[in-house]
Design a protein around this motif. Sequence first.
Motif, PDB file in Angstrom:
ATOM      1  N   SER A  87       0.859  -1.191   0.000  1.00 43.05           N
ATOM      2  CA  SER A  87       0.000   0.000   0.000  1.00 43.05           C
ATOM      3  C   SER A  87       0.893   1.238   0.000  1.00 43.05           C
ATOM      4  CB  SER A  87      -0.937   0.004   1.207  1.00 43.05           C
ATOM      5  OG  SER A  87      -0.196   0.018   2.397  1.00 43.05           O
ATOM      6  N   PHE A  88       0.327   2.329  -0.521  1.00 43.25           N
ATOM      7  CA  PHE A  88       1.065   3.575  -0.669  1.00 43.25           C
ATOM      8  C   PHE A  88       0.326   4.693   0.050  1.00 43.25           C
ATOM      9  CE2 PHE A  88       1.756   0.936  -4.397  1.00 43.25           C
ATOM     10  CZ  PHE A  88       3.129   0.865  -4.440  1.00 43.25           C
ATOM     11  N   THR A  89       1.085   5.562   0.693  1.00 43.30           N
ATOM     12  CA  THR A  89       0.502   6.739   1.333  1.00 43.30           C
ATOM     13  C   THR A  89       0.827   7.947   0.469  1.00 43.30           C
ATOM     14  OG1 THR A  89       0.853   5.742   3.495  1.00 43.30           O
ATOM     15  CG2 THR A  89       0.415   8.101   3.443  1.00 43.30           C
ATOM     16  N   ILE A  90      -0.210   8.723   0.191  1.00 45.28           N
ATOM     17  CA  ILE A  90      -0.057   9.922  -0.635  1.00 45.28           C
ATOM     18  C   ILE A  90       0.174  11.116   0.281  1.00 45.28           C
ATOM     19  CG2 ILE A  90      -1.183  11.398  -2.362  1.00 45.28           C
ATOM     20  CD1 ILE A  90      -0.570   8.585  -3.360  1.00 45.28           C
ATOM     21  N   ASN A  91       1.049  11.998  -0.140  1.00 44.69           N
ATOM     22  CA  ASN A  91       1.381  13.193   0.638  1.00 44.69           C
ATOM     23  C   ASN A  91       0.342  14.283   0.343  1.00 44.69           C
ATOM     24  OD1 ASN A  91       2.743  14.891   2.314  1.00 44.69           O
ATOM     25  ND2 ASN A  91       4.391  15.352   0.873  1.00 44.69           N
ATOM     26  N   ASP A  92      -0.891  14.074   0.834  1.00 43.28           N
ATOM     27  CA  ASP A  92      -1.942  15.082   0.704  1.00 43.28           C
ATOM     28  C   ASP A  92      -2.515  15.375   2.095  1.00 43.28           C
ATOM     29  OD1 ASP A  92      -3.409  12.799   1.190  1.00 43.28           O
ATOM     30  OD2 ASP A  92      -4.636  12.911  -0.612  1.00 43.28           O
ATOM     31  N   GLU A  93      -3.532  16.235   2.157  1.00 42.09           N
ATOM     32  CA  GLU A  93      -4.071  16.624   3.468  1.00 42.09           C
ATOM     33  C   GLU A  93      -4.751  15.451   4.181  1.00 42.09           C
ATOM     34  OE1 GLU A  93      -7.011  17.329   0.252  1.00 42.09           O
ATOM     35  OE2 GLU A  93      -5.036  18.194   0.564  1.00 42.09           O
ATOM     36  N   ASN A  94      -5.226  14.443   3.448  1.00 42.46           N
ATOM     37  CA  ASN A  94      -5.897  13.292   4.059  1.00 42.46           C
ATOM     38  C   ASN A  94      -4.962  12.098   4.284  1.00 42.46           C
ATOM     39  OD1 ASN A  94      -8.321  14.712   3.886  1.00 42.46           O
ATOM     40  ND2 ASN A  94      -8.733  13.924   1.839  1.00 42.46           N
ATOM     41  N   HIS A  95      -3.731  12.215   3.816  1.00 36.87           N
ATOM     42  CA  HIS A  95      -2.787  11.086   3.854  1.00 36.87           C
ATOM     43  C   HIS A  95      -3.446   9.824   3.288  1.00 36.87           C
ATOM     44  CE1 HIS A  95       0.191  13.389   5.983  1.00 36.87           C
ATOM     45  NE2 HIS A  95      -0.736  13.771   6.857  1.00 36.87           N
ATOM     46  N   THR A  96      -3.948   9.963   2.082  1.00 40.19           N
ATOM     47  CA  THR A  96      -4.680   8.897   1.401  1.00 40.19           C
ATOM     48  C   THR A  96      -3.813   7.651   1.258  1.00 40.19           C
ATOM     49  OG1 THR A  96      -5.832  10.603   0.143  1.00 40.19           O
ATOM     50  CG2 THR A  96      -5.980   8.346  -0.699  1.00 40.19           C
ATOM     51  N   VAL A  97      -4.409   6.495   1.550  1.00 41.07           N
ATOM     52  CA  VAL A  97      -3.722   5.213   1.408  1.00 41.07           C
ATOM     53  C   VAL A  97      -4.325   4.485   0.218  1.00 41.07           C
ATOM     54  CG1 VAL A  97      -3.191   3.002   2.491  1.00 41.07           C
ATOM     55  CG2 VAL A  97      -3.239   5.083   3.875  1.00 41.07           C
ATOM     56  N   LEU A  98      -3.465   4.077  -0.711  1.00 40.97           N
ATOM     57  CA  LEU A  98      -3.901   3.402  -1.930  1.00 40.97           C
ATOM     58  C   LEU A  98      -3.246   2.036  -2.046  1.00 40.97           C
ATOM     59  CD1 LEU A  98      -3.386   6.326  -4.469  1.00 40.97           C
ATOM     60  CD2 LEU A  98      -5.530   5.645  -3.396  1.00 40.97           C
ATOM     61  N   SER A  99      -3.969   1.109  -2.651  1.00 38.85           N
ATOM     62  CA  SER A  99      -3.349  -0.171  -3.010  1.00 38.85           C
ATOM     63  C   SER A  99      -2.785  -0.021  -4.429  1.00 38.85           C
ATOM     64  CB  SER A  99      -4.366  -1.304  -2.954  1.00 38.85           C
ATOM     65  OG  SER A  99      -5.273  -1.209  -4.022  1.00 38.85           O
ATOM     66  N   LEU A 100      -2.051  -0.984  -4.852  1.00 34.86           N
ATOM     67  CA  LEU A 100      -1.476  -0.941  -6.196  1.00 34.86           C
ATOM     68  C   LEU A 100      -2.584  -0.933  -7.247  1.00 34.86           C
ATOM     69  CD1 LEU A 100       1.202  -0.873  -7.687  1.00 34.86           C
ATOM     70  CD2 LEU A 100       1.200  -3.347  -7.700  1.00 34.86           C
ATOM     71  N   ASN A 101      -3.687  -1.617  -6.980  1.00 36.78           N
ATOM     72  CA  ASN A 101      -4.803  -1.657  -7.938  1.00 36.78           C
ATOM     73  C   ASN A 101      -5.536  -0.329  -8.023  1.00 36.78           C
ATOM     74  OD1 ASN A 101      -4.273  -4.343  -8.454  1.00 36.78           O
ATOM     75  ND2 ASN A 101      -5.675  -5.061  -6.868  1.00 36.78           N
ATOM     76  N   ASP A 102      -5.460   0.518  -6.996  1.00 34.97           N
ATOM     77  CA  ASP A 102      -6.141   1.818  -7.007  1.00 34.97           C
ATOM     78  C   ASP A 102      -5.448   2.827  -7.898  1.00 34.97           C
ATOM     79  OD1 ASP A 102      -7.996   0.872  -5.154  1.00 34.97           O
ATOM     80  OD2 ASP A 102      -6.809   1.581  -3.439  1.00 34.97           O
ATOM     81  N   ILE A 103      -4.158   2.644  -8.145  1.00 32.67           N
ATOM     82  CA  ILE A 103      -3.376   3.634  -8.899  1.00 32.67           C
ATOM     83  C   ILE A 103      -3.655   3.466 -10.377  1.00 32.67           C
ATOM     84  CG2 ILE A 103      -1.051   4.405  -9.474  1.00 32.67           C
ATOM     85  CD1 ILE A 103      -0.214   3.525  -6.667  1.00 32.67           C
ATOM     86  N   LEU A 104      -4.087   4.563 -11.022  1.00 34.57           N
ATOM     87  CA  LEU A 104      -4.390   4.539 -12.442  1.00 34.57           C
ATOM     88  C   LEU A 104      -3.146   4.756 -13.299  1.00 34.57           C
ATOM     89  CD1 LEU A 104      -7.620   6.752 -12.412  1.00 34.57           C
ATOM     90  CD2 LEU A 104      -7.475   4.242 -12.495  1.00 34.57           C
ATOM     91  N   GLU A 105      -2.318   5.725 -12.866  1.00 32.78           N
ATOM     92  CA  GLU A 105      -1.102   6.032 -13.606  1.00 32.78           C
ATOM     93  C   GLU A 105      -0.080   6.656 -12.669  1.00 32.78           C
ATOM     94  OE1 GLU A 105      -2.085  10.345 -15.557  1.00 32.78           O
ATOM     95  OE2 GLU A 105      -3.061   8.602 -16.505  1.00 32.78           O
ATOM     96  N   VAL A 106       1.163   6.549 -13.088  1.00 34.04           N
ATOM     97  CA  VAL A 106       2.270   7.101 -12.292  1.00 34.04           C
ATOM     98  C   VAL A 106       3.130   7.931 -13.236  1.00 34.04           C
ATOM     99  CG1 VAL A 106       4.317   6.544 -10.915  1.00 34.04           C
ATOM    100  CG2 VAL A 106       2.268   5.135 -10.734  1.00 34.04           C
ATOM    101  N   SER A 107       3.507   9.115 -12.788  1.00 33.85           N
ATOM    102  CA  SER A 107       4.421   9.971 -13.563  1.00 33.85           C
ATOM    103  C   SER A 107       5.514  10.481 -12.636  1.00 33.85           C
ATOM    104  CB  SER A 107       3.658  11.121 -14.195  1.00 33.85           C
ATOM    105  OG  SER A 107       3.007  11.901 -13.206  1.00 33.85           O
ATOM    106  N   SER A 108       6.587  10.919 -13.245  1.00 36.60           N
ATOM    107  CA  SER A 108       7.716  11.365 -12.412  1.00 36.60           C
ATOM    108  C   SER A 108       7.561  12.731 -11.860  1.00 36.60           C
ATOM    109  CB  SER A 108       9.027  11.343 -13.130  1.00 36.60           C
ATOM    110  OG  SER A 108       8.995  11.087 -14.455  1.00 36.60           O
TER     111      SER A 108
END
Length: 142
Positions: free
Chosen positions: A121-142
């Motif tokens: 699982s991944f934690t996003i650096n946003d105000e909610n500290h959103t936690v995503l699984s690999l299946n939740d991620i649509l795309e990744v960019s640098s």
Amino acid sequence: MTNEITSDLYLSNRETQVKQTGNSSLGKDDFLKLLIAQLQNQDPMNPMQDKDFIAQMAQFSSLEQMTNMSTALNTFLTQSQASPILKGSELIGKTAAWLDEEGNKKQGVISTASVKNNEISFTINDENHTVLSLNDILEVSS
């Protein structure tokens, strides 16, 4: 007595003999056996020089170290290829896109990756500290 040429006399039907002489690679035990045999069978009037013996021992030491390093690298590669946290850590610092509960596309920078029950699982650096699984991620960019 008749001389007939039958198909069992053709060269293509001949069984090929494969000579097997053992393992095709020499290990450290084989090297030590060769060295001992060389020392036992050397000419007593012209014994092996110290520098030759030291050179062969240095070669043996190098062979042993290379074998150990090869084994260690193979072990490391096997373990690192199977580790989901190493795969997930490649995404840290990259921007991920996902859909929130309402179906809106969101973006944020991945700050951490963690593994629980072999699921990453991944934690996003946003105000909610959103936690995503690999299946939740649509795309990744640098």
